[in-house]
Design a protein around this motif. Structure first.
Motif, PDB file in Angstrom:
ATOM      1  N   SER A 120       0.854  -1.189   0.000  1.00  0.00           N
ATOM      2  CA  SER A 120       0.000   0.000   0.000  1.00  0.00           C
ATOM      3  C   SER A 120       0.886   1.233   0.000  1.00  0.00           C
ATOM      4  O   SER A 120       2.107   1.150   0.159  1.00  0.00           O
ATOM      5  N   LYS A 121       0.248   2.356  -0.202  1.00  0.00           N
ATOM      6  CA  LYS A 121       0.980   3.626  -0.183  1.00  0.00           C
ATOM      7  C   LYS A 121       0.064   4.731   0.312  1.00  0.00           C
ATOM      8  O   LYS A 121      -1.116   4.768  -0.043  1.00  0.00           O
ATOM      9  N   SER A 122       0.621   5.606   1.131  1.00  0.00           N
ATOM     10  CA  SER A 122      -0.097   6.788   1.581  1.00  0.00           C
ATOM     11  C   SER A 122       0.884   7.944   1.636  1.00  0.00           C
ATOM     12  O   SER A 122       1.870   7.896   2.386  1.00  0.00           O
ATOM     13  N   GLY A 123       0.636   8.947   0.825  1.00  0.00           N
ATOM     14  CA  GLY A 123       1.546  10.077   0.778  1.00  0.00           C
ATOM     15  C   GLY A 123       2.945   9.653   0.369  1.00  0.00           C
ATOM     16  O   GLY A 123       3.137   9.036  -0.679  1.00  0.00           O
ATOM     17  N   ASN A 124       3.909   9.957   1.200  1.00  0.00           N
ATOM     18  CA  ASN A 124       5.305   9.649   0.890  1.00  0.00           C
ATOM     19  C   ASN A 124       5.769   8.323   1.485  1.00  0.00           C
ATOM     20  O   ASN A 124       6.976   8.027   1.475  1.00  0.00           O
ATOM     21  N   THR A 125       4.852   7.544   2.026  1.00  0.00           N
ATOM     22  CA  THR A 125       5.213   6.286   2.671  1.00  0.00           C
ATOM     23  C   THR A 125       4.512   5.091   2.024  1.00  0.00           C
ATOM     24  O   THR A 125       3.296   5.092   1.857  1.00  0.00           O
ATOM     25  N   ALA A 126       5.332   4.107   1.685  1.00  0.00           N
ATOM     26  CA  ALA A 126       4.816   2.835   1.176  1.00  0.00           C
ATOM     27  C   ALA A 126       4.972   1.785   2.273  1.00  0.00           C
ATOM     28  O   ALA A 126       5.821   1.918   3.158  1.00  0.00           O
ATOM     29  N   SER A 127       4.162   0.761   2.191  1.00  0.00           N
ATOM     30  CA  SER A 127       4.216  -0.300   3.205  1.00  0.00           C
ATOM     31  C   SER A 127       4.080  -1.672   2.567  1.00  0.00           C
ATOM     32  O   SER A 127       3.329  -1.851   1.603  1.00  0.00           O
ATOM     33  N   LEU A 128       4.804  -2.613   3.138  1.00  0.00           N
ATOM     34  CA  LEU A 128       4.715  -4.025   2.773  1.00  0.00           C
ATOM     35  C   LEU A 128       4.148  -4.760   3.979  1.00  0.00           C
ATOM     36  O   LEU A 128       4.682  -4.632   5.079  1.00  0.00           O
ATOM     37  N   THR A 129       3.075  -5.498   3.779  1.00  0.00           N
ATOM     38  CA  THR A 129       2.504  -6.309   4.847  1.00  0.00           C
ATOM     39  C   THR A 129       2.620  -7.772   4.484  1.00  0.00           C
ATOM     40  O   THR A 129       2.281  -8.176   3.355  1.00  0.00           O
ATOM     41  N   ILE A 130       3.136  -8.542   5.417  1.00  0.00           N
ATOM     42  CA  ILE A 130       3.227  -9.988   5.242  1.00  0.00           C
ATOM     43  C   ILE A 130       2.325 -10.614   6.285  1.00  0.00           C
ATOM     44  O   ILE A 130       2.534 -10.435   7.491  1.00  0.00           O
ATOM     45  N   SER A 131       1.303 -11.313   5.825  1.00  0.00           N
ATOM     46  CA  SER A 131       0.379 -11.951   6.750  1.00  0.00           C
ATOM     47  C   SER A 131       0.659 -13.449   6.823  1.00  0.00           C
ATOM     48  O   SER A 131       1.306 -14.013   5.928  1.00  0.00           O
ATOM     49  N   GLY A 132       0.194 -14.075   7.880  1.00  0.00           N
ATOM     50  CA  GLY A 132       0.428 -15.508   8.037  1.00  0.00           C
ATOM     51  C   GLY A 132       1.901 -15.853   7.946  1.00  0.00           C
ATOM     52  O   GLY A 132       2.296 -16.732   7.178  1.00  0.00           O
TER      53      GLY A 132
END
Lengths: 118, 108
Positions: free
Chosen positions: B67-79
Motif C-alpha cells: 500500500s501507499k499513503s503520501g510519501n510512505t509505502a508499506s509491505l505487509t506480510i500476513s500468516g
C-alpha cells in the motif's frame, strides 16, 4: 526463459578500473532498460544507473557521475558496467537487473564480486 | 537522491502479520506509483515480490501485500512463515532515477 548472466569475480587494486558484463537471453535486449545495482558487504542495495539498450542512453546518479560508464553490445545481447578509480569502499557485489518498464526488476544477474585491495 | 527510510529490523511469530514501512519524499514515493519491494536471502540476488505499489508477480503468495499513503509505502506480510525470514528492500522511481531503501531484516 529470461536470464541475465554476469562475468566472474574480480580483484583489483585501488585506482584501477573494472568492467563487468551482463549477458541477457530469453528476450530482445532492445526492449527493456538494464540497471546496475551494487551491494557492499553487509550493506543494502545501491542503485548505480541504467542503460537503454535501444540507443544507448544512460542515466547515473550524482554519486557515480564521472566514474561509471554503462555500455552495451546489442549484437551479443550484453550490457557492461565500467567503474574507474576504484577505492576500497567499492568492494561489493555488482548486479545487473532488467527493468519491467515500470522501474521494477524481476530478472537479476547472479552478481559479480569486485574486491578492491592493495 | 537520498535512500528511502526503512526500519532496520522487525519481527513476528509464525502466523502473525508484520508491516514494513518505507518513507520517501514528494520527489519519489509521493510522486509516482512505481514502488517495488524485494526479498533477499543471504548470498542471493533480490527477488521481486511487489511492483506498482500493490501488484504481485506470478508465483508470489497473496500473503504479501502493499500500500501507499503520501510519501510512505508499506509491505505487509500476513500468516508469517519461517521462510519469510529475510531482508526486504523497497524501491521507488524518482524521475529518471531509482532509489532503494536501506533494508529491513525480518526475523520470524
Amino acid at each position: 526463459q529470461v536470464q541475465m548472466v554476469q562475468s566472474g569475480a574480480e580483484v583489483k587494486k585501488p585506482g584501477a578500473s573494472v568492467k563487468v558484463s551482463c549477458k541477457a537471453s530469453g528476450y530482445n535486449i532492445l526492449d527493456k532498460y538494464i540497471h546496475w545495482v551494487r551491494q557492499a558487504p553487509g550493506q543494502g542495495l545501491e542503485w548505480m544507473g541504467w542503460i537503454k539498450p535501444n540507443g544507448g542512453d544512460t542515466r547515473y546518479p550524482p554519486k557515480f557521475q564521472g566514474r561509471v560508464t554503462m555500455t552495451r553490445d546489442t549484437s551479443i545481447s550484453t550490457a557492461y558496467m565500467e567503474l574507474t578509480s576504484l577505492r576500497s569502499d567499492d568492494t561489493a557485489v555488482y548486479f545487473c537487473a532488467r527493468d519491467n518498464n515500470n522501474n521494477s526488476f524481476q530478472y537479476w544477474g547472479q552478481g559479480t564480486l569486485v574486491s578492491v585491495s592493495s | 537522491q537520498s535512500a528511502l527510510t526503512q526500519p532496520r529490523s522487525v519481527s513476528g511469530s509464525p502466523g502473525q502479520s508484520v508491516t514494513i514501512s518505507c518513507t520517501g519524499t514528494t520527489r519519489d514515493i509521493g510522486a509516482y506509483n512505481f514502488v517495488s519491494w524485494y526479498q533477499q536471502h543471504p548470498g542471493k540476488a533480490p527477488k521481486l515480490i511487489l511492483y506498482n505499489v500493490t501488484e504481485r508477480p506470478s508465483g508470489v503468495p497473496d500473503r504479501f501485500s502493499g500500500s501507499k499513503s503520501g510519501n510512505t509505502a508499506s509491505l505487509t506480510i500476513s500468516g508469517l512463515q519461517a521462510e519469510d525470514e529475510s531482508d526486504y528492500y523497497c524501491c521507488s522511481y524518482a524521475g529518471f532515477y531509482t532509489v532503494f531503501g536501506g533494508g529491513t531484516k525480518l526475523t520470524v
